[in-house]
Design an enzyme around this catalytic site. Structure first.
Site, short mmCIF file in Angstrom:
data_model
loop_
_atom_site.label_atom_id
_atom_site.label_comp_id
_atom_site.label_asym_id
_atom_site.label_seq_id
_atom_site.Cartn_x
_atom_site.Cartn_y
_atom_site.Cartn_z
N CYS A 259 21.98 27.55 4.91
CA CYS A 259 21.80 28.38 3.71
C CYS A 259 20.75 27.85 2.74
CB CYS A 259 23.14 28.54 3.01
SG CYS A 259 24.34 29.42 4.02
N1 LIG Z 1 27.13 29.22 8.29
C1 LIG Z 1 27.36 29.57 7.04
O1 LIG Z 1 27.99 28.82 6.30
C2 LIG Z 1 26.89 30.90 6.50
C3 LIG Z 1 27.45 31.37 5.32
C4 LIG Z 1 27.06 32.59 4.82
C5 LIG Z 1 26.09 33.32 5.50
N2 LIG Z 1 25.54 32.85 6.64
C6 LIG Z 1 24.54 33.69 7.30
O2 LIG Z 1 25.17 34.34 8.42
C7 LIG Z 1 24.23 34.50 9.47
C8 LIG Z 1 24.78 33.84 10.73
O3 LIG Z 1 24.92 32.46 10.48
P1 LIG Z 1 25.83 31.52 11.36
O4 LIG Z 1 26.00 30.26 10.59
O5 LIG Z 1 27.02 32.25 11.84
O6 LIG Z 1 24.84 31.25 12.59
P2 LIG Z 1 25.24 30.67 14.03
O7 LIG Z 1 23.99 30.16 14.62
O8 LIG Z 1 26.43 29.77 13.91
O9 LIG Z 1 25.73 31.95 14.82
C9 LIG Z 1 24.88 33.03 15.12
C10 LIG Z 1 25.14 33.44 16.54
O10 LIG Z 1 24.37 34.59 16.81
C11 LIG Z 1 23.98 34.53 18.18
N3 LIG Z 1 22.88 35.46 18.41
C12 LIG Z 1 21.55 35.28 18.28
N4 LIG Z 1 20.91 36.41 18.59
C13 LIG Z 1 21.84 37.33 18.92
C14 LIG Z 1 21.78 38.68 19.33
N5 LIG Z 1 20.61 39.32 19.44
N6 LIG Z 1 22.93 39.31 19.60
C15 LIG Z 1 24.11 38.65 19.49
N7 LIG Z 1 24.22 37.37 19.12
C16 LIG Z 1 23.10 36.72 18.83
C17 LIG Z 1 23.65 33.08 18.39
O11 LIG Z 1 23.71 32.74 19.76
C18 LIG Z 1 24.74 32.40 17.58
O12 LIG Z 1 25.87 32.08 18.35
C19 LIG Z 1 22.93 33.90 8.96
O13 LIG Z 1 22.15 34.91 8.39
C20 LIG Z 1 23.38 32.94 7.90
O14 LIG Z 1 22.39 32.70 6.93
C21 LIG Z 1 25.94 31.66 7.17
#
Ligand SMILES: NC(=O)c1ccc[n+]([C@@H]2O[C@H](COP(=O)([O-])OP(=O)(O)OC[C@H]3O[C@@H](n4cnc5c(N)ncnc54)[C@H](O)[C@@H]3O)[C@@H](O)[C@H]2O)c1
Length: 417
Positions: A259
């Protein structure tokens, strides 16, 4: 309802589990075959989801983890929670685009698509909507619902999780907002509706930019306070007694995770691109926070110097590699930057982190336990992440010299940032 959650990571997996718990039939789609195999085998890689919770979801027969795009067909609600990284400093929305293209093949009249990934204002309406419309021939708002609801999950937070953190909801029109609200009202305690997706997208970036800027403020202050011979931590504790108008932020070795190092740049990119102006607060905060690993190394060099040691050839025991305590998340972790700098300067680096997997760390770094012998043999112990599992009292009493970047232990051998 049939729900598809695109992306089974830190955000998508907890959401999928919650959707199963409230009675939906859930397809957890991810392009990472390795992750899907682990989920199918009942092995959770997200700390907030226990293997027991995953097993319960699988046993219900209403949770299908898959990498097969066909499984996304027939959804009532689809949530996109895929990564939104930076590429060469610019937003990389390819993951969102790919997800939207896949959903476009399956979106039906009356279905709802919700973007949860953090992104710049305008993404839902200007990018996701047109992709969904292009190959489906349907119109967002009229034929299917479209909205944005930012994820506020804070991995490892024992107090606030998905259910009791208010959830901002939005839609491209009233019908979309109603549908998005209905979906989340059944999943979380409070929803907070806003007028359009742009306000929801901006709210998320405001939250993270606020944090980023304030962390930079205390980081810069910590450097000045050290040079002025003032204990920044005591000053922060004192200021925190003010019951209004102050919020506590603490210095550290830099910012990490998915983030803070990334999201504010989505906002400054949008401002620059659309208005031609610089978002100076974000640029300044990036500058200060990005330099914290260098500052930590400099402090270590000075500390070793006091002990008649050079960093080159010294044995440094690093405690903690993840970007914050009690998590395995080492993405963008400043600890890894510090480790790289130490290696580059000829230090022998040994690291302790019970959470972070081996693959994240340079091969030259020996992974060890914080045993008495290990601590005693180190020329310096560098605390970068204050995991609860560390016995820091024992470390402080055994070590020759400790540089503590988190103010988590005090003692005659310990110097704080
Ligand atoms: N981790 C946090 O604390 C947090 C908090 C709030 C918001 N976010 C936001 O949420 C979003 C996801 O973050 P995250 O931490 O879960 O990421 P992450 O990397 O843990 O998970 C994302 C997943 O999406 C998969 N992926 C990639 N391309 C894909 C596709 N085309 N179809 C399906 N799956 C696909 C990846 O393989 C991965 O497993 C980001 O935008 C992030 O900024 C994250």
């Amino acid at each position: 309802m049939r729900v598809v959650v695109m992306g089974q990571g830190y955000v998508g997996l907890p959401l999928a589990m919650r959707a199963v718990a409230v009675g939906h039939e859930v397809v957890g789609f991810d392009v990472d075959t390795g992750k899907i195999k682990r989920l199918v085998a009942g092995e959770s890689y997200v700390e907030d989801i226990s293997n027991h919770e995953l097993a319960t979801a699988l046993a219900s027969g209403r949770y299908i983890p898959t990498d097969d795009p066909i499984a996304c067909a027939g959804f009532d609600v689809a949530v996109i929670s895929v990564p939104t990284p930076l590429r060469d400093g610019n937003p990389d929305l390819t993951f969102i685009e790919e997800s939207a293209r896949l959903l476009a093949d399956h979106v039906r009249p009356g279905a709802t698509v919700i973007l949860e990934s953090t992104t710049y204002p305008g993404t839902t309406e200007e990018l996701v909507g047109p992709i969904l419309e292009a190959s489906s021939g349907l119109v967002a708002g009229d034929d299917f619902h479209l909205g944005y609801s930012p994820e506020r999950i804070d991995p490892g937070n024992p107090t606030y999780g998905l259910v009791n953190t208010p959830k901002i909801v939005s839609g491209v029109n009233e019908a979309s907002l109603a549908s998005v609200s209905r979906f989340y009202d059944a999943m979380v305690e409070h929803t907070v509706p806003v007028s359009t997706p742009k306000e929801a997208e901006l709210a998320k970036l405001l939250e993270n930019t606020f944090r980023h800027v304030n962390v930079a403020l205390v980081n810069e202050l910590a450097m000045f306070a050290s040079d002025l011979g003032i204990d920044i931590w005591e000053a922060i504790d004192a200021a925190s007694t003010k019951p209004f108008g102050f919020m506590r932020f603490t210095p550290g070795p830099g910012v990490g995770g998915h983030c803070l190092p990334i999201d504010p740049s989505y906002l400054s990119w949008r401002v620059k691109r659309t208005l031609g102006q610089s978002f100076r607060f974000v640029e300044l905060a990036n500058d200060v926070n990005d330099h914290m690993p260098d500052y930590v190394v400099r402090r270590l060099v000075v500390g070793l110097n006091r002990h008649q040691k050079a960093l080159n050839g010294s044995r440094i025991l690093v405690l903690g590699l993840s970007y914050k305590k009690n998590t395995s998340d080492a993405r963008e972790s400043p600890a890894l930057v510090v480790v790289d700098r130490l290696l580059a300067m000829g230090a022998e680096v040994r690291a302790v982190d019970p959470h972070v997997q081996l693959g994240h760390v340079d091969r030259r770094v020996a992974r060890v336990e914080a045993s008495d012998d290990e601590v005693r043999a180190a020329d310096a112990v560098l605390i970068l992440t204050d995991h609860d599992s560390f016995d820091l009292g024992a470390v402080a009493s055994t070590a020759r010299y400790v540089l503590d970047t988190r103010n988590c232990v005090r003692g005659h051998s310990v110097e704080t940032l």
